[in-house]
Structures are given as C-alpha cells and as structure tokens.
Design an enzyme around this catalytic site. Structure first.
Site, PDB file in Angstrom:
ATOM      1  N   HIS A  78      48.905  44.437  47.129  1.00 39.78           N
ATOM      2  CA  HIS A  78      48.544  45.542  45.993  1.00 39.78           C
ATOM      3  C   HIS A  78      50.054  45.488  45.244  1.00 39.78           C
ATOM      4  O   HIS A  78      49.916  45.546  43.881  1.00 39.78           O
ATOM      5  CB  HIS A  78      48.241  46.568  46.513  1.00 39.78           C
ATOM      6  N   GLN A  80      52.389  43.295  44.586  1.00 39.63           N
ATOM      7  CA  GLN A  80      52.536  42.096  44.116  1.00 39.63           C
ATOM      8  C   GLN A  80      51.595  42.073  42.494  1.00 39.63           C
ATOM      9  O   GLN A  80      51.921  41.723  41.562  1.00 39.63           O
ATOM     10  CB  GLN A  80      52.154  41.030  44.734  1.00 39.63           C
ATOM     11  N   HIS A  82      50.204  44.659  41.055  1.00 37.63           N
ATOM     12  CA  HIS A  82      51.049  45.539  39.924  1.00 37.63           C
ATOM     13  C   HIS A  82      52.080  44.980  39.407  1.00 37.63           C
ATOM     14  O   HIS A  82      52.115  45.290  38.014  1.00 37.63           O
ATOM     15  CB  HIS A  82      51.546  47.018  40.961  1.00 37.63           C
TER      16      HIS A  82
END
Length: 105
Positions: A78, A80, A82
């Site tokens: 998650h 990465q 973002h």
C-alpha cells in the site's frame, strides 16, 4: 527487520506521499486561478515530501541489499502504491503547469 520496523517505514512512506499528493492538489487550484508561481512553489514542496518518502524506501532497499531479510506485508505494498501514484501525479502536474502557461501566454 521486525514487523514493527517495517510498519513504521511503511507509514512514513504513506504519510509523506499523502502530504505530497495533497500539496499537488493545492497546486492544481493555483493553476486554475492563474497563480503559476504559487503552483510551482507547491510542486516544489510536494517534491520535498516525496524525497522524505523516498528516503524511507531507500533505507529499506539498502538494508535488503546488505542481507537483511524483509518480509513484505500488505501495508508496504500500500505504501509503495501511494508513493508511485503521488510521484506520477506530481509529474503530470508539472506538465499541466507548462500547458496552463502556454495556453494563457
């Protein structure tokens, strides 16, 4: 690397990436109002936040390269996601800023 350390790094990435994304959206507002100088300043600030996120990511990569076992958890995936979407959004915003200037000029 233990789970807690990985989660702290992931949340650093998420926090700074989220800050960058919010600042990029502020730059879009500045572009729409014709304040290109402020838009450029916002994009620079967004880049500062992305650099902080990238440093947290780089630290993990360095530890991995040095032989530290890192078990990837969903929170890191998650994080990465973002980071990459925020980086891409900033790149698009930089192009949009130039287009706004060109259309007005």
């Amino acid at each position: 690397m233990d789970t807690e350390q990985l989660q702290v790094a992931a949340f650093e990435i998420i926090l700074n990436s989220g800050n960058a994304r919010a600042i990029v959206h502020e730059s879009f507002a500045a572009m729409r109002s014709g304040d290109y100088e402020q838009a450029a300043e916002k994009l620079s600030l967004a880049n500062d936040e992305l650099l902080l996120a990238h440093r947290a990511q780089t630290k993990l990569l360095q530890e991995y390269a040095n032989g530290t076992e890192i078990k990837i958890e969903i929170i890191m995936v998650h994080a990465q996601d973002h980071l990459m979407t925020s980086m891409t959004l900033r790149e698009v915003a930089l192009e949009m800023l130039e287009l706004y200037k060109k259309v007005e000029g």
